[in-house]
Design an enzyme around this catalytic site. Sequence first.
Site, PDB file in Angstrom:
ATOM      1  N   ARG A 187     -55.009  -2.051  14.860  1.00  0.00           N
ATOM      2  CA  ARG A 187     -54.863  -2.808  16.109  1.00  0.00           C
ATOM      3  C   ARG A 187     -53.415  -2.835  16.582  1.00  0.00           C
ATOM      4  NH1 ARG A 187     -59.445  -4.109  13.551  1.00  0.00           N
ATOM      5  NH2 ARG A 187     -61.143  -5.244  14.595  1.00  0.00           N
TER       6      ARG A 187
ATOM      7  N   GLN B 124     -66.028  -4.411  15.257  1.00  0.00           N
ATOM      8  CA  GLN B 124     -65.625  -3.210  15.984  1.00  0.00           C
ATOM      9  C   GLN B 124     -66.226  -3.203  17.386  1.00  0.00           C
ATOM     10  OE1 GLN B 124     -66.656   0.064  13.384  1.00  0.00           O
ATOM     11  NE2 GLN B 124     -64.960  -0.383  11.987  1.00  0.00           N
TER      12      GLN B 124
ATOM     13  N   ASP C 116     -67.022  -5.595   3.564  1.00  0.00           N
ATOM     14  CA  ASP C 116     -66.326  -4.462   2.943  1.00  0.00           C
ATOM     15  C   ASP C 116     -66.079  -4.674   1.447  1.00  0.00           C
ATOM     16  OD1 ASP C 116     -66.277  -3.211   5.372  1.00  0.00           O
ATOM     17  OD2 ASP C 116     -64.181  -3.650   5.808  1.00  0.00           O
TER      18      ASP C 116
ATOM     19  N   ARG D 298     -64.180   2.989  -0.707  1.00  0.00           N
ATOM     20  CA  ARG D 298     -64.451   1.712  -1.385  1.00  0.00           C
ATOM     21  C   ARG D 298     -65.402   1.886  -2.586  1.00  0.00           C
ATOM     22  NH1 ARG D 298     -61.406  -1.397   1.815  1.00  0.00           N
ATOM     23  NH2 ARG D 298     -61.697  -1.206   4.049  1.00  0.00           N
TER      24      ARG D 298
ATOM     25  N   ARG E 173     -73.795   2.650   1.446  1.00  0.00           N
ATOM     26  CA  ARG E 173     -73.206   1.963   0.284  1.00  0.00           C
ATOM     27  C   ARG E 173     -74.250   1.324  -0.615  1.00  0.00           C
ATOM     28  NH1 ARG E 173     -67.601  -0.317   3.087  1.00  0.00           N
ATOM     29  NH2 ARG E 173     -66.549   1.697   2.911  1.00  0.00           N
TER      30      ARG E 173
ATOM     31  N   SER F 216     -57.358  -3.113   9.115  1.00  0.00           N
ATOM     32  CA  SER F 216     -57.835  -3.526  10.448  1.00  0.00           C
ATOM     33  C   SER F 216     -56.666  -3.905  11.352  1.00  0.00           C
ATOM     34  CB  SER F 216     -58.752  -4.746  10.325  1.00  0.00           C
ATOM     35  OG  SER F 216     -59.948  -4.398   9.696  1.00  0.00           O
TER      36      SER F 216
ATOM     37  N   SER G 291     -70.665  -7.251  14.428  1.00  0.00           N
ATOM     38  CA  SER G 291     -69.680  -6.162  14.296  1.00  0.00           C
ATOM     39  C   SER G 291     -68.388  -6.483  15.026  1.00  0.00           C
ATOM     40  CB  SER G 291     -70.269  -4.852  14.843  1.00  0.00           C
ATOM     41  OG  SER G 291     -69.225  -3.915  15.020  1.00  0.00           O
TER      42      SER G 291
HETATM   43  C1  S3P Z   1     -63.674  -3.445  10.903  1.00  0.00           C
HETATM   44  C2  S3P Z   1     -64.885  -4.056  11.078  1.00  0.00           C
HETATM   45  C3  S3P Z   1     -66.004  -3.904  10.137  1.00  0.00           C
HETATM   46  C4  S3P Z   1     -65.540  -3.381   8.788  1.00  0.00           C
HETATM   47  C5  S3P Z   1     -64.613  -2.211   8.941  1.00  0.00           C
HETATM   48  C6  S3P Z   1     -63.380  -2.601   9.728  1.00  0.00           C
HETATM   49  C7  S3P Z   1     -62.624  -3.651  11.921  1.00  0.00           C
HETATM   50  O1  S3P Z   1     -66.919  -2.974  10.667  1.00  0.00           O
HETATM   51  O2  S3P Z   1     -66.634  -3.039   7.994  1.00  0.00           O
HETATM   52  O3  S3P Z   1     -64.217  -1.714   7.689  1.00  0.00           O
HETATM   53  O4  S3P Z   1     -61.465  -3.267  11.685  1.00  0.00           O
HETATM   54  O5  S3P Z   1     -62.944  -4.200  12.979  1.00  0.00           O
HETATM   55  P1  S3P Z   1     -68.115  -3.395  11.679  1.00  0.00           P
HETATM   56  O6  S3P Z   1     -67.519  -3.842  12.949  1.00  0.00           O
HETATM   57  O7  S3P Z   1     -68.927  -2.140  11.827  1.00  0.00           O
HETATM   58  O8  S3P Z   1     -68.857  -4.487  10.974  1.00  0.00           O
END
Ligand code: S3P
Length: 431
Positions: A26, A169, A315, A388, A346, A22, A167
Amino acid sequence: MDVILEGKRKIKGEITPPPDKSISHRSVMIGAISEGTTEVERFLCADDCLSTVECFRKMGIEIDFLGHDRITIKGKGLRGLKKPEGMLYAGNSGTTMRLLSGILAGQDFEAVISGDESLLKRPMGRVVEPLRMMGAAIEGREGGRYAPLTIRGGRLKGIYYELPVASAQVKSALLLAGLYAEGETVIVERQKTRDHTEIMLRELGGKIFSQDGRLKLIPVERLCARKIVVPGDISSAAFFMVAAAIDENSELLIRDVGINPTRTGVIEVLREMGCTVEIQNEKTTNGEKMGDVVIKGNGLKGVVIDGKVIPRLIDEIPAIAVAAAFAQGETVIKGAGELRVKESDRIKAIAWNLKRLGAQVTELEDGLIIRGESKMKPCEMDSFGDHRIAMAMAVAAISIPGRSRIKNAECVNISFPDFFDALQKISEPYV
Ligand code: S3P
């Protein structure tokens, strides 16, 4: 590629997990829109993050690799990206597609972003809808619910938005779009999700205020590049934590693990299951906490995992489910419906594999009930193309006497290319 693994193995020694996925994503995205050169130390050189690198190169950003895990990104400032020729390709990476959508929403050019077969099935409406509310014009399959997405950035305005799904993301996409908006962007999250975007933006001069689940971003003139050191990925470390938790004679040291509190649910759950987990040498780098994790297995018992902890270990559920299969009693995982829309379904993939191993598993719409079983048998498992799932099932395989096979195991390249060597390094056969 199929991988054959021989169990049962004793877990011992020490290991450093790969850099955090992550944070690596970024560092490229935010580095690209900062002013100056960002040097990233311990960048995750794996397929997902390389998708992000390629997308930004296509938009005119120079990114150089200095050795295996050091990169520099020559940032061009908030308005310096150029219209890509052809399509941007996010591969298997939901983080690339969703966060990049937020940045593209603020650009004055049109771009198309696509991905692999798995990514094309994953929900994008969750970013498309609020970005449209901010003023971006976005088209996609089924009215914008699925990629490929065509994004025509516009003059954005800040919005007030309560996240309907937990989320990081979606939150991050809106924060990144908010950098380009007129006025403040306010985001409310009921369940706290990983906050790496907020931390990195603040480190580089962004203005984000956070209180009681409410985030407020005020646009700034510029972000200023600075060196970023990426901690080890707790999501990758989790596979070794679980391997050590299952083996009652284990002792494992995992170095330089990111222990941002929004990510440490797996440590809390393993402790509750009966495993000894200690954290040593804690420090903070670029606003991110890291430390060394020491694990000793003492036998595991079933637990209930539900509620606010879910986004803090989402995750890690494939790995935790494997621990549950080796625990005494029942483990119930609820409130984790998001698992159905990850790189694979999953819930289905975990249940399918654990049943083949001989565990008793019930699929719930939003989770799993797993009854630990002491007599599991080696078998042939399938990753369903999901990194995973491949790694979690490899941990199960080395914890059972006999020879198991993991089909389609090459997908570990998404987040942890050296996974099988690393697993070998910390395990030796019981004779
Ligand atoms: C992530 C956010 C999570 C996670 C993904 C990475 C990120 O997803 O499951 O592996 O880097 O912001 P979601 O935002 O869909 O929960």
